[in-house]
Design an enzyme around this catalytic site. Sequence first.
Site, PDB file in Angstrom:
ATOM      1  N   ASP A  68      -3.999   5.692   5.997  1.00 37.55           N
ATOM      2  CA  ASP A  68      -4.562   6.920   6.548  1.00 37.55           C
ATOM      3  C   ASP A  68      -5.597   6.521   7.609  1.00 37.55           C
ATOM      4  OD1 ASP A  68      -5.572   9.493   6.903  1.00 37.55           O
ATOM      5  OD2 ASP A  68      -5.882   9.890   4.800  1.00 37.55           O
ATOM      6  N   GLU A 128       0.850  -1.196   0.000  1.00 39.87           N
ATOM      7  CA  GLU A 128       0.000   0.000   0.000  1.00 39.87           C
ATOM      8  C   GLU A 128       0.884   1.243   0.000  1.00 39.87           C
ATOM      9  OE1 GLU A 128      -2.538   1.600  -0.722  1.00 39.87           O
ATOM     10  OE2 GLU A 128      -4.038   1.400   0.864  1.00 39.87           O
ATOM     11  N   ASP A 129       0.406   2.307  -0.601  1.00 43.64           N
ATOM     12  CA  ASP A 129       1.178   3.540  -0.597  1.00 43.64           C
ATOM     13  C   ASP A 129       1.102   4.254   0.753  1.00 43.64           C
ATOM     14  OD1 ASP A 129      -1.505   4.232  -0.955  1.00 43.64           O
ATOM     15  OD2 ASP A 129      -1.118   5.758  -2.460  1.00 43.64           O
ATOM     16  N   ARG A 161       2.014  12.236  -9.457  1.00 41.14           N
ATOM     17  CA  ARG A 161       2.483  10.869  -9.200  1.00 41.14           C
ATOM     18  C   ARG A 161       3.936  10.687  -9.624  1.00 41.14           C
ATOM     19  NH1 ARG A 161      -1.790   7.379  -8.085  1.00 41.14           N
ATOM     20  NH2 ARG A 161      -3.799   7.940  -8.977  1.00 41.14           N
ATOM     21  N   PHE A 172      -1.396  16.406   3.714  1.00 39.24           N
ATOM     22  CA  PHE A 172      -1.769  15.877   2.409  1.00 39.24           C
ATOM     23  C   PHE A 172      -0.505  15.812   1.575  1.00 39.24           C
ATOM     24  CE2 PHE A 172      -3.619  15.926  -1.859  1.00 39.24           C
ATOM     25  CZ  PHE A 172      -4.503  14.875  -1.714  1.00 39.24           C
TER      26      PHE A 172
END
Length: 180
Positions: free
Chosen positions: A106, A102-103, A168, A155
């Site tokens: 959160d 997973e990146d 990206r 963010f």
Amino acid sequence: MSTRPYVIDQMISAKAIAARIEELSEEIKQAFPPDQRIVVVGLLRGSFVFIADLVRELRDRDVEVDFLEASSYGDGMNSSREVRILKDLRGAIEGRNVLVVEDIVDTGHTLNHVMHLLESRNPAKIRTIALLDKPNRREVDFRADWIGFEIPDEFVVGYGIDYAQRNRNLPFIGKVRFTD
């Protein structure tokens, strides 16, 4: 599609990311039997750069790559908490060793949902790795087995992570700072 005007302040350099992935790959190698294939399951889209670099570091292992796309964000900045599977795995994972990539973790809803789905398919062993972790945002009791970097509630974009499908391609992780 319009976005608010913003600038990006670098938080984690490309060099720091590469060094951390090298460390993590050694830990992963210790966790999985050396003579068995690892099915690396990337959660699209944000993790694709991380997956590519991670599997290259696992070059002395038998690695298969598959992808699953789950969404809880759309083009927004905040999780909707409703996880939708947009693309499922192509191959079966029953009886196999699986590493879910997973990146960013959160709220935890996406990875928690995906893990329940994949565990129901009876893999031999399943572990998780996330490049970034925002523990202050967690709403679900979930922690990845390996974390690249713990970050504050900011963010972020870059290294595969986007804001409305932009940024990206940055080689680093950057904090989005709105200018309006």
